[in-house]
Enzyme design. Structure first.
Site, PDB file in Angstrom:
ATOM      1  N   TYR A  72     -70.102  11.661  35.809  1.00 63.67           N
ATOM      2  CA  TYR A  72     -70.048  11.765  34.517  1.00 63.67           C
ATOM      3  C   TYR A  72     -70.242  10.454  33.837  1.00 63.67           C
ATOM      4  O   TYR A  72     -70.083   9.396  34.127  1.00 63.67           O
ATOM      5  CB  TYR A  72     -68.709  12.164  34.151  1.00 63.67           C
ATOM      6  CG  TYR A  72     -68.383  12.369  32.651  1.00 63.67           C
ATOM      7  CD1 TYR A  72     -68.574  13.453  31.999  1.00 63.67           C
ATOM      8  CD2 TYR A  72     -67.929  11.129  31.851  1.00 63.67           C
ATOM      9  CE1 TYR A  72     -68.038  13.639  30.730  1.00 63.67           C
ATOM     10  CE2 TYR A  72     -67.829  11.053  30.601  1.00 63.67           C
ATOM     11  CZ  TYR A  72     -67.961  12.369  29.806  1.00 63.67           C
ATOM     12  OH  TYR A  72     -67.637  12.528  28.506  1.00 63.67           O
ATOM     13  N   GLU A  78     -73.178  12.166  25.823  1.00 64.90           N
ATOM     14  CA  GLU A  78     -72.729  12.486  26.925  1.00 64.90           C
ATOM     15  C   GLU A  78     -73.674  13.399  27.967  1.00 64.90           C
ATOM     16  O   GLU A  78     -74.313  14.184  27.572  1.00 64.90           O
ATOM     17  CB  GLU A  78     -71.441  13.742  26.445  1.00 64.90           C
ATOM     18  CG  GLU A  78     -70.508  14.004  27.655  1.00 64.90           C
ATOM     19  CD  GLU A  78     -69.614  14.997  27.398  1.00 64.90           C
ATOM     20  OE1 GLU A  78     -68.348  14.821  27.689  1.00 64.90           O
ATOM     21  OE2 GLU A  78     -69.863  16.127  26.690  1.00 64.90           O
TER      22      GLU A  78
END
Length: 399
Positions: A119, A207
């Protein structure tokens, strides 16, 4: 402003970030051609992804009954079959709500052979007023869930905006992601590119979930942004005409688009009591106090500190375009805003729209006596609120 995944990947690629090759498709024919191109180039698997402004697409369900907004395909025929089941259909995910979103565009891209999911995000840390890079070895999961259950697995690096993300910081993050030594340099370069995308595009968030270690055709490993989401700062869009062209109005609520034309800050909610307020803080407090007295706000609407009569009239039209609205609470504290201007706008709007639902008005501050006189002499059937609590109780009771 939000953009689609394929657009986010386009911006990332401009800044040197490795993204899977792919093409947005708005028709079955385009999807077929894109898939054929990828398979002819040696791909053994491609992915077809619904492009809507919502997460959880892979676990979503179309109203037609077809499950999943993301599918892996082993042939051109498989891509065509999936495209027929997805294009023009309404996809419901945990983020769209039960109404779902119509899928008008598909992304057909190479399906990377994923070794490990990570992530990565860059966003503004409001505590330090600086950009922050967040990374985790727990890719593919909601970062909120990771933060709640295993916060120690989230790495954070604050960036000095005058210097930007420095190479040593990028290598530090790459090392914290437990990457093998041969990928540290490649990952650091990707991190620098992601930060540059955030900074140069005036993004509020970039993101990448998942950021992946992938296996290349020759068996070596690399790093790629397999999925991407970018939110952009509306206040800076005047600097990015090319990015403004990426705006998909079909993904935005029609009433919010209309409000934007008049520089009104409007967000539609699910309740039945409309709010017209000046100032974001007061608007939030107004929604809270409506809930406190048992009502449900139908919207957030901040007309700003210097609204004109025309803006107030437009705000009423927008409010009344929502069929769920059964009553209106106008809550104005006149500092910069003049109460008489609001009053004139309320009277004009009520007459123009033939208002027939309960209207409660609470005015306080600059020119309040003139404002109240305008309302009292208007002939309108409205209810005055002496305080915010009094006004909230009266509109809840009236509705």
């Amino acid at each position: 402003m939000n953009i689609h995944e394929y657009q986010a990947k386009e911006l990332l690629a401009r800044h040197g970030v490795n993204v899977p090759s792919g093409q947005p498709c708005k028709s079955i024919e385009e999807a077929e051609q894109a898939a054929r191109t990828l398979f002819d180039a040696g791909q053994t698997m491609v992915v077809i992804k619904s492009q809507i402004h919502a997460g959880g697409r892979g676990k979503g369900t179309f109203k037609s009954g077809f499950k999943g907004g993301v599918h892996l395909c082993k042939s051109v025929e498989d891509v065509v079959e999936k495209a027929k089941a997805m294009l023009g259909q309404v996809l419901v995910t945990k983020q769209t709500g039960p109404e779902g979103r119509e899928v008008k565009t598909l992304l057909v891209a190479s399906a990377e052979k994923i070794v490990k999911e990570l992530y990565l995000a860059v966003l503004l840390d409001r505590n330090s007023s600086r950009p922050i890079v967040m990374a985790s070895t727990e890719g593919g999961m909601d970062i909120e869930e990771v933060a709640e259950k295993t916060p120690e697995k989230i790495v954070k690096e604050t960036v000095d905006p005058s210097m930007g993300l420095l190479p040593y910081q990028a290598r530090k993050i790459a090392a914290a992601l437990e990457l093998p030594s041969e990928l540290i340099g490649q990952a650091a370069k990707l991190l620098m590119g992601v930060y540059q995308t955030f900074w140069k595009c005036d993004a509020s968030m970039v993101e990448i979930n998942p950021l992946c270690i992938v296996e290349n055709v020759d068996g070596t490993h690399g790093i790629a942004a397999v999925d991407a989401k970018i939110s952009l700062d509306d206040n800076a869009l005047y600097r990015h005409k090319d990015i403004v062209e990426m705006r998909d109005l079909g993904e935005e609520a029609p009433l919010e688009i209309e409000a934007g034309k008049y520089d009104l800050n409007y967000i539609k909610l699910d309740g039945n009591i409309a709010c017209l307020v000046n100032g974001a803080g007061l608007a939030m407090a107004t929604m809270d106090i409506i809930k406190h007295f048992g009502g449900d706000p139908a919207n957030f609407l901040d007309v700003g500190g210097g609204a004109t009569r025309e803006q107030v009239t437009a705000a009423f039209r927008i409010i009344l375009s929502d069929p769920n609205v059964k009553g209106i609470l106008v809550n104005i504290f006149g500092g910069i805003m003049q109460c008489d201007v609001i009053a004139e706008g309320v009277v004009a709007a009520a007459k123009e729209t033939n208002l027939s639902i309960p209207l409660v008005v609470r005015l306080e501050g600059n020119n309040v006596e003139i404002g109240k006189k305008i309302l009292n002499e208007s002939g309108l059937q409205l209810i005055s609120g002496d305080t915010m609590a009094d006004a909230a109780q009266k509109i809840v009771a009236a509705v």
